[in-house]
Design an enzyme around this catalytic site. Sequence first.
Site, mmCIF file in Angstrom:
data_model
loop_
_atom_site.group_PDB
_atom_site.id
_atom_site.type_symbol
_atom_site.label_atom_id
_atom_site.label_comp_id
_atom_site.label_asym_id
_atom_site.label_seq_id
_atom_site.Cartn_x
_atom_site.Cartn_y
_atom_site.Cartn_z
ATOM 1 N N SER A 94 -11.903 -9.802 3.506
ATOM 2 C CA SER A 94 -12.393 -9.763 4.889
ATOM 3 C C SER A 94 -13.114 -8.467 5.226
ATOM 4 O O SER A 94 -13.858 -8.427 6.210
ATOM 5 C CB SER A 94 -11.231 -9.969 5.869
ATOM 6 O OG SER A 94 -10.262 -8.953 5.719
ATOM 7 N N HIS A 99 -11.347 -2.160 -1.908
ATOM 8 C CA HIS A 99 -10.046 -1.580 -1.573
ATOM 9 C C HIS A 99 -8.964 -2.262 -2.391
ATOM 10 O O HIS A 99 -9.099 -3.424 -2.783
ATOM 11 C CB HIS A 99 -9.741 -1.708 -0.073
ATOM 12 C CG HIS A 99 -9.871 -3.110 0.465
ATOM 13 N ND1 HIS A 99 -11.091 -3.672 0.760
ATOM 14 C CD2 HIS A 99 -8.947 -4.056 0.741
ATOM 15 C CE1 HIS A 99 -10.908 -4.900 1.201
ATOM 16 N NE2 HIS A 99 -9.616 -5.172 1.194
ATOM 17 N N HIS A 101 -5.003 -3.240 -2.295
ATOM 18 C CA HIS A 101 -3.753 -3.394 -1.553
ATOM 19 C C HIS A 101 -2.597 -2.979 -2.459
ATOM 20 O O HIS A 101 -2.568 -3.348 -3.640
ATOM 21 C CB HIS A 101 -3.524 -4.861 -1.181
ATOM 22 C CG HIS A 101 -4.538 -5.463 -0.270
ATOM 23 N ND1 HIS A 101 -4.318 -5.641 1.077
ATOM 24 C CD2 HIS A 101 -5.783 -5.963 -0.522
ATOM 25 C CE1 HIS A 101 -5.384 -6.226 1.618
ATOM 26 N NE2 HIS A 101 -6.287 -6.435 0.673
HETATM 27 P P1 5GP Z 1 -9.029 -7.987 2.578
HETATM 28 O O1 5GP Z 1 -8.717 -9.171 3.443
HETATM 29 O O2 5GP Z 1 -10.501 -7.629 2.687
HETATM 30 O O3 5GP Z 1 -8.539 -8.083 1.170
HETATM 31 O O4 5GP Z 1 -8.203 -6.773 3.181
HETATM 32 C C1 5GP Z 1 -8.595 -6.082 4.313
HETATM 33 C C2 5GP Z 1 -7.347 -5.521 4.925
HETATM 34 O O5 5GP Z 1 -7.729 -4.563 5.866
HETATM 35 C C3 5GP Z 1 -6.498 -6.552 5.651
HETATM 36 O O6 5GP Z 1 -5.218 -6.625 5.057
HETATM 37 C C4 5GP Z 1 -6.449 -6.048 7.084
HETATM 38 O O7 5GP Z 1 -5.176 -6.212 7.686
HETATM 39 C C5 5GP Z 1 -6.818 -4.589 6.933
HETATM 40 N N1 5GP Z 1 -7.527 -4.032 8.082
HETATM 41 C C6 5GP Z 1 -8.537 -4.619 8.786
HETATM 42 N N2 5GP Z 1 -8.957 -3.812 9.766
HETATM 43 C C7 5GP Z 1 -8.195 -2.683 9.676
HETATM 44 C C8 5GP Z 1 -8.167 -1.470 10.439
HETATM 45 O O8 5GP Z 1 -8.940 -1.254 11.391
HETATM 46 N N3 5GP Z 1 -7.242 -0.537 10.081
HETATM 47 C C9 5GP Z 1 -6.379 -0.735 9.036
HETATM 48 N N4 5GP Z 1 -5.521 0.245 8.768
HETATM 49 N N5 5GP Z 1 -6.391 -1.864 8.296
HETATM 50 C C10 5GP Z 1 -7.283 -2.824 8.609
#
Ligand code: 5GP
Length: 112
Positions: A94, A99, A101
């Site tokens: 998203s 990044h 996790h």
């Molecule tokens: P993805 O879905 O791209 O693998 O992970 C993006 C992550 O970023 C998600 O787990 C989401 O909760 C986290 N995230 C999104 N916006 C923010 C933010 O403004 N601050 C922080 N600390 N995490 C965020």
Amino acid sequence: MNDCLFCKIIDGSIPTKKLYEDDICVAFNDSNPQAPTHFLVVPKKHLASAVEITDDDATMVGHIFAVISLLTQIFGISDGYRVVTNCGAKAGQSVQHLHFHVLAGKELGSFN
Ligand code: 5GP
Ligand code: ZN
């Protein structure tokens, strides 16, 4: 990237408490944690996802895994944690900035 959320966190224009920072990467807690411990380790270099990683990024990627190892030892979760990078919308990515996790603190189950 001036419209990238994680670039804004890295440059401080979106204030976020950093767990760790050096010249190559930062770490901060995920705002929507999926486990008792859930933080993100993010390279300062903007790559859209893991699909953009090349051999030129080997030092950066290796360093990030060393930082993950360090942080898991500091936070007392080195006996069991998961590292995940979602790559592309079909995998649930998203935020379009590479990044990693790091999740721990509950039974995570196994893949496959
Ligand atoms: P993805 O879905 O791209 O693998 O992970 C993006 C992550 O970023 C998600 O787990 C989401 O909760 C986290 N995230 C999104 N916006 C923010 C933010 O403004 N601050 C922080 N600390 N995490 C965020
Ligand atoms: Zn970015």
